[in-house]
Design an enzyme around this catalytic site. Structure first.
Site, PDB file in Angstrom:
ATOM      1  N   ASP A  13      15.430   8.933  -1.458  1.00 45.58           N
ATOM      2  CA  ASP A  13      14.774   7.919  -2.296  1.00 45.58           C
ATOM      3  C   ASP A  13      15.055   8.055  -3.788  1.00 45.58           C
ATOM      4  OD1 ASP A  13      13.784   7.372   0.196  1.00 45.58           O
ATOM      5  OD2 ASP A  13      11.679   7.646  -0.313  1.00 45.58           O
ATOM      6  N   ASP A  53      13.531   3.895   0.226  1.00 44.42           N
ATOM      7  CA  ASP A  53      12.341   3.141   0.583  1.00 44.42           C
ATOM      8  C   ASP A  53      12.748   1.670   0.501  1.00 44.42           C
ATOM      9  OD1 ASP A  53      10.120   4.541   1.360  1.00 44.42           O
ATOM     10  OD2 ASP A  53       9.024   4.324  -0.512  1.00 44.42           O
ATOM     11  N   HIS A  55      10.772  -1.613   1.396  1.00 43.98           N
ATOM     12  CA  HIS A  55       9.560  -2.228   1.932  1.00 43.98           C
ATOM     13  C   HIS A  55       9.578  -3.756   1.900  1.00 43.98           C
ATOM     14  CE1 HIS A  55       7.799   1.675   2.064  1.00 43.98           C
ATOM     15  NE2 HIS A  55       7.642   1.805   0.770  1.00 43.98           N
ATOM     16  N   HIS A  59       3.759  -4.750   2.715  1.00 40.91           N
ATOM     17  CA  HIS A  59       3.663  -3.391   3.243  1.00 40.91           C
ATOM     18  C   HIS A  59       2.263  -2.814   3.083  1.00 40.91           C
ATOM     19  CE1 HIS A  59       4.674   0.925   3.801  1.00 40.91           C
ATOM     20  NE2 HIS A  59       5.482   0.399   4.710  1.00 40.91           N
ATOM     21  N   SER A  61       1.217   0.073   2.449  1.00 39.93           N
ATOM     22  CA  SER A  61       0.996   1.079   1.414  1.00 39.93           C
ATOM     23  C   SER A  61       0.695   0.491   0.046  1.00 39.93           C
ATOM     24  CB  SER A  61       2.228   1.995   1.288  1.00 39.93           C
ATOM     25  OG  SER A  61       3.298   1.321   0.662  1.00 39.93           O
ATOM     26  N   HIS A  98       6.204  -1.189  -4.822  1.00 42.85           N
ATOM     27  CA  HIS A  98       7.425  -0.470  -5.185  1.00 42.85           C
ATOM     28  C   HIS A  98       8.496  -0.648  -4.118  1.00 42.85           C
ATOM     29  CE1 HIS A  98       5.243   2.328  -2.557  1.00 42.85           C
ATOM     30  NE2 HIS A  98       6.427   2.825  -2.235  1.00 42.85           N
ATOM     31  N   LYS A 123      14.422   2.978   4.924  1.00 38.17           N
ATOM     32  CA  LYS A 123      13.213   3.339   5.658  1.00 38.17           C
ATOM     33  C   LYS A 123      12.022   2.557   5.112  1.00 38.17           C
ATOM     34  CE  LYS A 123      12.078   7.416   2.778  1.00 38.17           C
ATOM     35  NZ  LYS A 123      10.705   7.066   2.385  1.00 38.17           N
ATOM     36  N   GLU A 130       2.901   3.497   7.020  1.00 42.08           N
ATOM     37  CA  GLU A 130       3.450   4.263   5.909  1.00 42.08           C
ATOM     38  C   GLU A 130       4.547   5.159   6.469  1.00 42.08           C
ATOM     39  OE1 GLU A 130       4.567   4.694   3.099  1.00 42.08           O
ATOM     40  OE2 GLU A 130       2.758   4.993   1.912  1.00 42.08           O
ATOM     41  N   ALA A 169      10.087  12.142  -3.630  1.00 39.29           N
ATOM     42  CA  ALA A 169       9.477  13.157  -4.481  1.00 39.29           C
ATOM     43  C   ALA A 169       9.163  14.373  -3.612  1.00 39.29           C
ATOM     44  CB  ALA A 169       8.193  12.640  -5.115  1.00 39.29           C
ATOM     45  N   CYS A 173       8.017  12.284   0.055  1.00 42.64           N
ATOM     46  CA  CYS A 173       9.099  11.955   0.979  1.00 42.64           C
ATOM     47  C   CYS A 173      10.066  13.108   1.229  1.00 42.64           C
ATOM     48  CB  CYS A 173       9.838  10.721   0.481  1.00 42.64           C
ATOM     49  SG  CYS A 173       8.775   9.238   0.495  1.00 42.64           S
TER      50      CYS A 173
END
Length: 236
Positions: A13, A53, A55, A59, A61, A98, A123, A130, A169, A173
């Site tokens: 990511d 990521d 999304h 999503h 999250s 994000h 992903k 999530e 991070a 992830c």
């Protein structure tokens, strides 16, 4: 390269929305590790894979997709059920919007030498779950196959034995990806200098180190023997 030793590099990511100065979920100093990761990309890993990521706008999250007053980014949490088994649940922190598909924030940062990356895995595309790990959503009873990335099979197809994880991070992830790599049967390492945490304190970074070690992940540094073995390997 020794047929019994085939290391892979997973770059987790490394995207605009996770990097200063304008990322929606920027990790402090996240951009600063680009030269280190590019140096790693020059090493003879049999697979060099970047994850994103990626999304949809709805999503689960995203705090904005939940009703007030329990929709404060960073502060609010939500209980997410396994779409295929409502009795299995996960409590997850809510985030700002994000890495939405098709937006600049979802792009890998331009400093990353993408020319040396063999594959990009997207992903977090299933709006219902999530997904910090680059392998699977967190549910196991059963696994949410609709959310699976196929990463484990890609690594197996390449004969990978060892996985080195870097990127962003550390406490989310990178952590989940490394733990799942162990669960998939790979000898797994996180390179300390090539990741940054959302929370660099003992409660974030420090706690994550303990969790990784407990799961069987090795924390290694650039000068360590683990990367030395990669450097000595015959180029592929």
């Amino acid at each position: 390269m020794n047929n019994e030793y085939k290391p892979a590099l997973l770059i987790v990511d490394f995207q605009e929305d996770f990097c200063p100065p304008n990322g929606a979920l920027a990790v402090a100093e996240g951009r600063s590790i680009a030269p280190i990761i590019n140096d790693l990309l020059r090493l003879p890993f049999v697979q060099k894979i970047a994850t994103k990521d990626f999304h949809p706008p709805d999503h689960v999250s995203f705090a904005s997709n939940h009703p007030e007053p329990h929709n404060k980014p960073f502060k609010s949490f939500v209980t997410i059920p396994n779409p295929n088994n409502i009795d299995e649940t996960q409590i997850s922190r809510l985030w700002p919007v994000h890495c939405v598909q098709g937006t600049p924030g979802a792009e890998l940062i331009p400093e990353l030498d993408i020319s040396r990356v063999h594959m990009v895995i997207e992903k977090g595309q299933d709006a219902r779950v999530e997904m910090y790990s680059a392998f699977e959503a967190p549910f196991r009873n059963p696994v949410v196959k609709e959310a699976s990335t196929g990463l484990a099979q890609s690594l197996r197809n390449a004969g990978v034995t060892d996985v080195f994880v870097v990127g962003l991070a550390m406490d989310y992830c990178v952590r989940s990806t490394a733990i799942d790599a162990v669960a998939e049967g790979f000898k797994t390492y996180v390179i300390i200098e090539a990741t940054k945490a959302v929370d660099p304190s003992e409660e974030g970074w420090g706690k994550t180190v303990k969790e990784l070690e407990s799961a069987g992940v090795s924390l290694v540094d650039l000068a360590g023997e683990e990367l030395g073995k990669v450097r000595l390997a015959e180029d592929v």
